[in-house]
Design a protein around this motif. Structure first.
Motif, PDB file in Angstrom:
ATOM      1  N   LEU A 242      24.083 -10.241  28.273  1.00  0.00           N
ATOM      2  CA  LEU A 242      25.319 -10.220  29.056  1.00  0.00           C
ATOM      3  C   LEU A 242      26.263 -11.325  28.607  1.00  0.00           C
ATOM      4  O   LEU A 242      27.466 -11.114  28.463  1.00  0.00           O
ATOM      5  N   TRP A 243      25.725 -12.494  28.358  1.00  0.00           N
ATOM      6  CA  TRP A 243      26.539 -13.621  27.896  1.00  0.00           C
ATOM      7  C   TRP A 243      27.203 -13.283  26.569  1.00  0.00           C
ATOM      8  O   TRP A 243      28.383 -13.543  26.358  1.00  0.00           O
ATOM      9  N   ALA A 244      26.440 -12.680  25.653  1.00  0.00           N
ATOM     10  CA  ALA A 244      26.985 -12.285  24.347  1.00  0.00           C
ATOM     11  C   ALA A 244      28.072 -11.226  24.511  1.00  0.00           C
ATOM     12  O   ALA A 244      29.103 -11.272  23.831  1.00  0.00           O
ATOM     13  N   ALA A 245      27.849 -10.275  25.420  1.00  0.00           N
ATOM     14  CA  ALA A 245      28.852  -9.233  25.652  1.00  0.00           C
ATOM     15  C   ALA A 245      30.138  -9.835  26.212  1.00  0.00           C
ATOM     16  O   ALA A 245      31.251  -9.466  25.795  1.00  0.00           O
ATOM     17  N   LYS A 246      30.014 -10.778  27.136  1.00  0.00           N
ATOM     18  CA  LYS A 246      31.212 -11.428  27.700  1.00  0.00           C
ATOM     19  C   LYS A 246      31.944 -12.231  26.631  1.00  0.00           C
ATOM     20  O   LYS A 246      33.176 -12.213  26.576  1.00  0.00           O
ATOM     21  N   ALA A 247      31.202 -12.916  25.769  1.00  0.00           N
ATOM     22  CA  ALA A 247      31.839 -13.672  24.679  1.00  0.00           C
ATOM     23  C   ALA A 247      32.564 -12.725  23.727  1.00  0.00           C
ATOM     24  O   ALA A 247      33.688 -13.010  23.288  1.00  0.00           O
ATOM     25  N   ALA A 248      31.944 -11.593  23.418  1.00  0.00           N
ATOM     26  CA  ALA A 248      32.595 -10.614  22.521  1.00  0.00           C
ATOM     27  C   ALA A 248      33.848 -10.050  23.167  1.00  0.00           C
ATOM     28  O   ALA A 248      34.859  -9.835  22.484  1.00  0.00           O
ATOM     29  N   ALA A 249      33.812  -9.817  24.485  1.00  0.00           N
ATOM     30  CA  ALA A 249      34.986  -9.310  25.189  1.00  0.00           C
ATOM     31  C   ALA A 249      36.125 -10.327  25.107  1.00  0.00           C
ATOM     32  O   ALA A 249      37.277  -9.958  24.904  1.00  0.00           O
TER      33      ALA A 249
END
Length: 77
Positions: A64-71
């Motif tokens: 989830l953290w990686a997805a938020k950073a990518a967003a």
């Protein structure tokens, strides 16, 4: 039923076991799915193509953290 976590202007779609990415995600979405080897983060491109990182994350929170950073990166670039 998948869970949608909105972040910036991106939908992060958390898929439950057995749910198909193609049925629940649209261009611009980021999907998180669990597999026996870990938590995968996948990106849906403008034509519906799907790309994922080379390795899964060990935990849901890391994915989830990686997805938020990518967003956030997508918003700035």
């Amino acid at each position: 039923m998948p869970t949608v976590v909105p972040h910036r202007n991106v939908k992060i779609v958390v898929l439950d076991a057995g749910e198909q990415l193609a049925l629940h995600c649209h261009p611009g979405d980021i999907a998180i799915s669990h597999a026996p080897d870990g938590w995968w983060t996948s990106f849906v491109g403008p034509a519906g193509e799907v790309d994922s990182y080379d390795q899964p994350y060990a935990s849901y929170n890391e994915a989830l953290w990686a997805a938020k950073a990518a967003a956030e990166f997508g918003e700035s670039g």
